[in-house]
Write an enzyme that holds these catalytic residues in place. Structure first.
Site, PDB file in Angstrom:
ATOM      1  N   CYS A  50      -9.001  -4.177   7.920  1.00 40.05           N
ATOM      2  CA  CYS A  50      -9.430  -5.462   7.355  1.00 40.05           C
ATOM      3  C   CYS A  50      -9.479  -6.636   8.310  1.00 40.05           C
ATOM      4  O   CYS A  50     -10.521  -7.266   8.440  1.00 40.05           O
ATOM      5  CB  CYS A  50      -8.570  -5.788   6.144  1.00 40.05           C
ATOM      6  SG  CYS A  50      -8.928  -4.630   4.808  1.00 40.05           S
TER       7      CYS A  50
HETATM    8  P1  NAD Z   1     -11.598   3.254   1.685  1.00 41.21           P
HETATM    9  O1  NAD Z   1     -12.606   3.609   2.710  1.00 41.21           O
HETATM   10  O2  NAD Z   1     -10.194   3.742   1.821  1.00 41.21           O
HETATM   11  O3  NAD Z   1     -12.127   3.733   0.263  1.00 41.21           O
HETATM   12  C1  NAD Z   1     -13.436   3.574  -0.201  1.00 41.21           C
HETATM   13  C2  NAD Z   1     -13.764   4.770  -1.091  1.00 41.21           C
HETATM   14  O4  NAD Z   1     -14.991   4.506  -1.757  1.00 41.21           O
HETATM   15  C3  NAD Z   1     -13.963   6.088  -0.322  1.00 41.21           C
HETATM   16  O5  NAD Z   1     -13.098   7.063  -0.859  1.00 41.21           O
HETATM   17  C4  NAD Z   1     -15.441   6.442  -0.552  1.00 41.21           C
HETATM   18  O6  NAD Z   1     -15.654   7.825  -0.635  1.00 41.21           O
HETATM   19  C5  NAD Z   1     -15.706   5.744  -1.881  1.00 41.21           C
HETATM   20  N1  NAD Z   1     -17.109   5.427  -2.158  1.00 41.21           N
HETATM   21  C6  NAD Z   1     -17.982   4.755  -1.388  1.00 41.21           C
HETATM   22  N2  NAD Z   1     -19.155   4.620  -2.026  1.00 41.21           N
HETATM   23  C7  NAD Z   1     -19.030   5.204  -3.241  1.00 41.21           C
HETATM   24  C8  NAD Z   1     -19.885   5.386  -4.356  1.00 41.21           C
HETATM   25  N3  NAD Z   1     -21.148   4.925  -4.358  1.00 41.21           N
HETATM   26  N4  NAD Z   1     -19.431   6.055  -5.426  1.00 41.21           N
HETATM   27  C9  NAD Z   1     -18.169   6.533  -5.444  1.00 41.21           C
HETATM   28  N5  NAD Z   1     -17.288   6.380  -4.416  1.00 41.21           N
HETATM   29  C10 NAD Z   1     -17.723   5.725  -3.338  1.00 41.21           C
HETATM   30  O7  NAD Z   1     -11.630   1.668   1.582  1.00 41.21           O
HETATM   31  P2  NAD Z   1     -10.415   0.683   1.227  1.00 41.21           P
HETATM   32  O8  NAD Z   1      -9.522   0.538   2.398  1.00 41.21           O
HETATM   33  O9  NAD Z   1      -9.860   1.054  -0.088  1.00 41.21           O
HETATM   34  O10 NAD Z   1     -11.211  -0.708   1.107  1.00 41.21           O
HETATM   35  C11 NAD Z   1     -12.068  -0.964   0.021  1.00 41.21           C
HETATM   36  C12 NAD Z   1     -12.382  -2.449   0.012  1.00 41.21           C
HETATM   37  O11 NAD Z   1     -11.183  -3.201  -0.222  1.00 41.21           O
HETATM   38  C13 NAD Z   1     -12.955  -3.002   1.315  1.00 41.21           C
HETATM   39  O12 NAD Z   1     -13.876  -4.008   1.010  1.00 41.21           O
HETATM   40  C14 NAD Z   1     -11.749  -3.596   2.008  1.00 41.21           C
HETATM   41  O13 NAD Z   1     -12.099  -4.640   2.887  1.00 41.21           O
HETATM   42  C15 NAD Z   1     -10.976  -4.144   0.829  1.00 41.21           C
HETATM   43  N6  NAD Z   1      -9.520  -4.267   1.056  1.00 41.21           N
HETATM   44  C16 NAD Z   1      -8.846  -3.259   1.669  1.00 41.21           C
HETATM   45  C17 NAD Z   1      -7.466  -3.374   1.846  1.00 41.21           C
HETATM   46  C18 NAD Z   1      -6.689  -2.309   2.555  1.00 41.21           C
HETATM   47  O14 NAD Z   1      -5.541  -2.567   2.887  1.00 41.21           O
HETATM   48  N7  NAD Z   1      -7.213  -1.136   2.804  1.00 41.21           N
HETATM   49  C19 NAD Z   1      -6.796  -4.507   1.352  1.00 41.21           C
HETATM   50  C20 NAD Z   1      -7.526  -5.508   0.708  1.00 41.21           C
HETATM   51  C21 NAD Z   1      -8.911  -5.373   0.554  1.00 41.21           C
HETATM   52  C1  UGA Z   2      -3.811  -7.377   5.981  1.00 42.31           C
HETATM   53  C2  UGA Z   2      -3.170  -8.573   5.250  1.00 42.31           C
HETATM   54  O1  UGA Z   2      -1.809  -8.719   5.689  1.00 42.31           O
HETATM   55  C3  UGA Z   2      -3.208  -8.368   3.747  1.00 42.31           C
HETATM   56  O2  UGA Z   2      -2.719  -9.545   3.102  1.00 42.31           O
HETATM   57  C4  UGA Z   2      -4.660  -8.104   3.310  1.00 42.31           C
HETATM   58  O3  UGA Z   2      -4.747  -7.864   1.914  1.00 42.31           O
HETATM   59  C5  UGA Z   2      -5.189  -6.899   4.059  1.00 42.31           C
HETATM   60  O4  UGA Z   2      -5.130  -7.168   5.486  1.00 42.31           O
HETATM   61  C6  UGA Z   2      -6.611  -6.606   3.732  1.00 42.31           C
HETATM   62  O5  UGA Z   2      -7.400  -7.466   3.441  1.00 42.31           O
HETATM   63  O6  UGA Z   2      -6.895  -5.425   3.838  1.00 42.31           O
HETATM   64  P1  UGA Z   2      -2.970  -4.964   6.683  1.00 42.31           P
HETATM   65  O7  UGA Z   2      -4.239  -4.887   7.460  1.00 42.31           O
HETATM   66  O8  UGA Z   2      -2.597  -3.813   5.836  1.00 42.31           O
HETATM   67  O9  UGA Z   2      -2.992  -6.238   5.726  1.00 42.31           O
HETATM   68  O10 UGA Z   2      -1.769  -5.173   7.702  1.00 42.31           O
HETATM   69  P2  UGA Z   2      -0.999  -6.394   8.368  1.00 42.31           P
HETATM   70  O11 UGA Z   2       0.439  -6.226   8.104  1.00 42.31           O
HETATM   71  O12 UGA Z   2      -1.599  -7.704   8.055  1.00 42.31           O
HETATM   72  O13 UGA Z   2      -1.223  -6.083   9.909  1.00 42.31           O
HETATM   73  C7  UGA Z   2      -2.524  -6.141  10.486  1.00 42.31           C
HETATM   74  C8  UGA Z   2      -2.431  -5.932  11.976  1.00 42.31           C
HETATM   75  O14 UGA Z   2      -1.873  -7.076  12.612  1.00 42.31           O
HETATM   76  C9  UGA Z   2      -1.555  -4.749  12.421  1.00 42.31           C
HETATM   77  O15 UGA Z   2      -2.230  -4.058  13.454  1.00 42.31           O
HETATM   78  C10 UGA Z   2      -0.304  -5.401  12.949  1.00 42.31           C
HETATM   79  O16 UGA Z   2       0.331  -4.633  13.926  1.00 42.31           O
HETATM   80  C11 UGA Z   2      -0.878  -6.677  13.537  1.00 42.31           C
HETATM   81  N1  UGA Z   2       0.087  -7.788  13.674  1.00 42.31           N
HETATM   82  C12 UGA Z   2       0.700  -8.309  12.588  1.00 42.31           C
HETATM   83  C13 UGA Z   2       0.327  -8.327  14.931  1.00 42.31           C
HETATM   84  O17 UGA Z   2      -0.254  -7.874  15.940  1.00 42.31           O
HETATM   85  N2  UGA Z   2       1.190  -9.371  15.065  1.00 42.31           N
HETATM   86  C14 UGA Z   2       1.810  -9.915  14.015  1.00 42.31           C
HETATM   87  O18 UGA Z   2       2.571 -10.887  14.215  1.00 42.31           O
HETATM   88  C15 UGA Z   2       1.575  -9.372  12.743  1.00 42.31           C
END
Ligand code: NAD
Ligand code: UGA
Length: 446
Positions: A279
């Site tokens: 992200c």
């Molecule tokens: P991910 O890649 O782990 O999962 C996405 C899933 O969607 C996959 O399993 C894929 O096969 C499925 N998919 C894609 N197109 C599809 C379709 N048309 N029908 C059915 N399934 C389908 O992604 P993620 O990490 O869960 O992230 C999803 C979204 O949430 C992204 O926009 C990401 O930026 C956001 N987000 C992620 C995190 C995180 O920590 N991973 C945190 C906050 C927000």
């Molecule tokens: C981050 C945000 O913390 C979440 O709030 C958000 O929902 C998420 O992105 C998202 O949108 O997916 P995440 O990516 O899971 O979560 O992990 P973080 O703990 O934020 O770490 C991100 C990266 O920053 C890691 O590689 C970590 O090692 C690095 N980091 C973190 C640093 O290099 N320095 C720091 O001081 C803190």
């Protein structure tokens, strides 16, 4: 109880789906990846996420199910959460998955009699929910948003490694809605979170809250890394003590009767080899590209990314400086995951670190408690070997390069102390006390 379908059973979709199911809603997660579906359907979480196995075991077959049948799942639900991936490239956010899912979803909504609610949980740039998402749904359904179906933005703030805790104890719930039906339905979906701050706003503002949150964290990390590099260049400056001094400011530490309490935001002011993950890098890049596309400034966002791209090179530079050369040196990379408590290697700084070590002629071994060699890109997995035992890992190289702050690496001083000729430890996360090992180098350490 609401009947909910979730498109995408990845980190966000599966955690959200299982969390809502555990609260009593009836949830079906749809995915198109058969391997992922088989795993979940047989009770296995397809990635490492503490607490999620228990949640799956508790709800699978009762309030929770998975399927590849999007039509049926949407037909039998009144709300659909979109939780598909939203990668970004040099041109900005890539909405391919979102638009494809909307096309499928729209075709089902076309002959659904109720006012179906489509909730965009994926991270999308401001203007996506009321722009391309609404357009794709209207095109495929032949219906009008707001009158015949509803759209909403409901960004996700979970952090990998503590996603289950984040689901049940969220710091905020943000709902971006432009019609009252969507708002009422989402309030009902989240009714168990009465004590959680709820921001109800329009879709664009909700989308911007998500990017602003991630961009702030990324900015803090790059700011700290730039200061750490500066401290090392000046010499005689201990970056850890600098940041301890900064953290003690009343802005970052509350002084209570029980003593000082450090604000969690301080954990984003730790110098290291840079931020990775699925992200922060992609969201800052997408926001920067979006700013460019609407003619708005993005100097800070670009600098945040530049500094971050530079950090793996800073770390490898330390190894080279200390060993004299990388050519034919045995180097062990400790940690492949982009952060501890996850098996996720997306944008992990470990990848550019390994690439640079290999390019310099080093022989590279890798260690990680959960990531397997086959999870790495082919070009890397074929060029390195994996050591599964940490004792063996510390004996395998002339330098150890710590990339991920896994808890078990706290054992390093004791393990190194037991060796007659301990290797150099190059600390990419500043988690080891330099005085506790014989040969130390670290980011921000002169
Ligand atoms: P991910 O890649 O782990 O999962 C996405 C899933 O969607 C996959 O399993 C894929 O096969 C499925 N998919 C894609 N197109 C599809 C379709 N048309 N029908 C059915 N399934 C389908 O992604 P993620 O990490 O869960 O992230 C999803 C979204 O949430 C992204 O926009 C990401 O930026 C956001 N987000 C992620 C995190 C995180 O920590 N991973 C945190 C906050 C927000
Ligand atoms: C981050 C945000 O913390 C979440 O709030 C958000 O929902 C998420 O992105 C998202 O949108 O997916 P995440 O990516 O899971 O979560 O992990 P973080 O703990 O934020 O770490 C991100 C990266 O920053 C890691 O590689 C970590 O090692 C690095 N980091 C973190 C640093 O290099 N320095 C720091 O001081 C803190």
């Amino acid at each position: 109880m609401t009947s909910i379908s979730v498109i995408g059973a990845g980190y966000v979709g599966l955690v959200t789906g299982l969390g809502l199911a555990d609260l009593g809603h009836r949830v079906t997660c749809v995915d198109m990846d058969p391997v992922r579906l088989d795993a979940i359907d047989s009770g296995r979480v397809p990635f490492h996420e503490p607490g999620l196995d228990e949640l799956l075991a508790r709800n699978l077959g009762t309030t929770f199910s998975v399927t590849d049948d999007l039509d049926l799942a949407v037909r039998e639900s009144s709300v659909t959460f979109l939780a598909v991936g939203t990668p970004s490239d040099e041109n900005g956010i890539d909405l391919t998955f979102v638009e494809a899912a909307c096309a499928d979803l729209g075709r089902v909504i076309a002959d659904k009699p109720d006012q179906h609610v489509v909730v965009v949980k994926s991270t999308v740039v401001p203007g996506t929910t009321d722009g391309p998402v609404t357009a794709a749904l209207e095109r495929a359904s032949g219906k009008a948003a707001g009158d015949e179906f509803s759209v909403a933005a409901n960004p996700e703030f979970l952090t990998e490694g503590r996603a289950v805790v984040d689901f049940f104890e969220p710091d905020r719930i943000v709902i971006g809605v432009d019609d009252p039906h969507a708002e009422a339905v989402l309030r009902e979906v989240y009714r168990s979170f009465a004590d959680t701050p709820l921001v109800v706003t329009n879709a664009r503002t909700a989308e911007m809250i998500k990017y602003a949150s991630n961009a702030l964290l990324a900015t803090m990390i790059s700011f700290t890394n730039e200061l750490a590099n500066l401290g090392a260049a000046v010499g005689g400056i201990d970056t850890t003590e600098v940041m301890t001094g900064v953290h003690l400011s009343r802005y970052l530490t509350s002084y209570t009767d029980e003593g000082p309490v450090r604000a969690e935001i301080s954990s984003f002011l730790e110098a290291g080899c840079g931020f990775g993950g699925s992200c922060l890098p992609k969201d800052v890049a997408a926001l920067s590209a979006h700013a460019a596309s609407v003619g708005s400034g993005h100097v800070v966002l670009d600098a945040v990314l530049d500094t971050n791209r530079n950090q793996p090179g800073e770390l490898v530079g330390l190894v080279e400086q200390e060993l004299g050369t990388l050519e034919s040196k045995a180097v062990v990379v400790l940690g492949l995951a982009f952060k501890p408590d996850t098996s996720d290697i997306r944008e992990s700084p470990a990848i550019p670190v390994i690439e640079r070590l290999l390019a310099g002629g080093a022989t590279v071994k890798v260690h990680d408690p959960v990531v397997r060699l086959e999870d790495l890109p082919d070009a890397i997995s074929s060029a390195v070997t994996q050591v599964t035992d940490l004792h063996e890992a510390v004996e395998s190289g002339e330098a150890l390069v710590l990339v991920t702050r896994w808890d078990q690496y706290q054992e390093l001083p004791a393990l190194l102390d037991a060796l007659s000729q301990p290797p150099l430890l190059v600390d990419g996360r500043r988690v080891i006390d330099p005085r506790s090992v014989a040969r130390y180098a670290g980011i921000g350490h002169s």
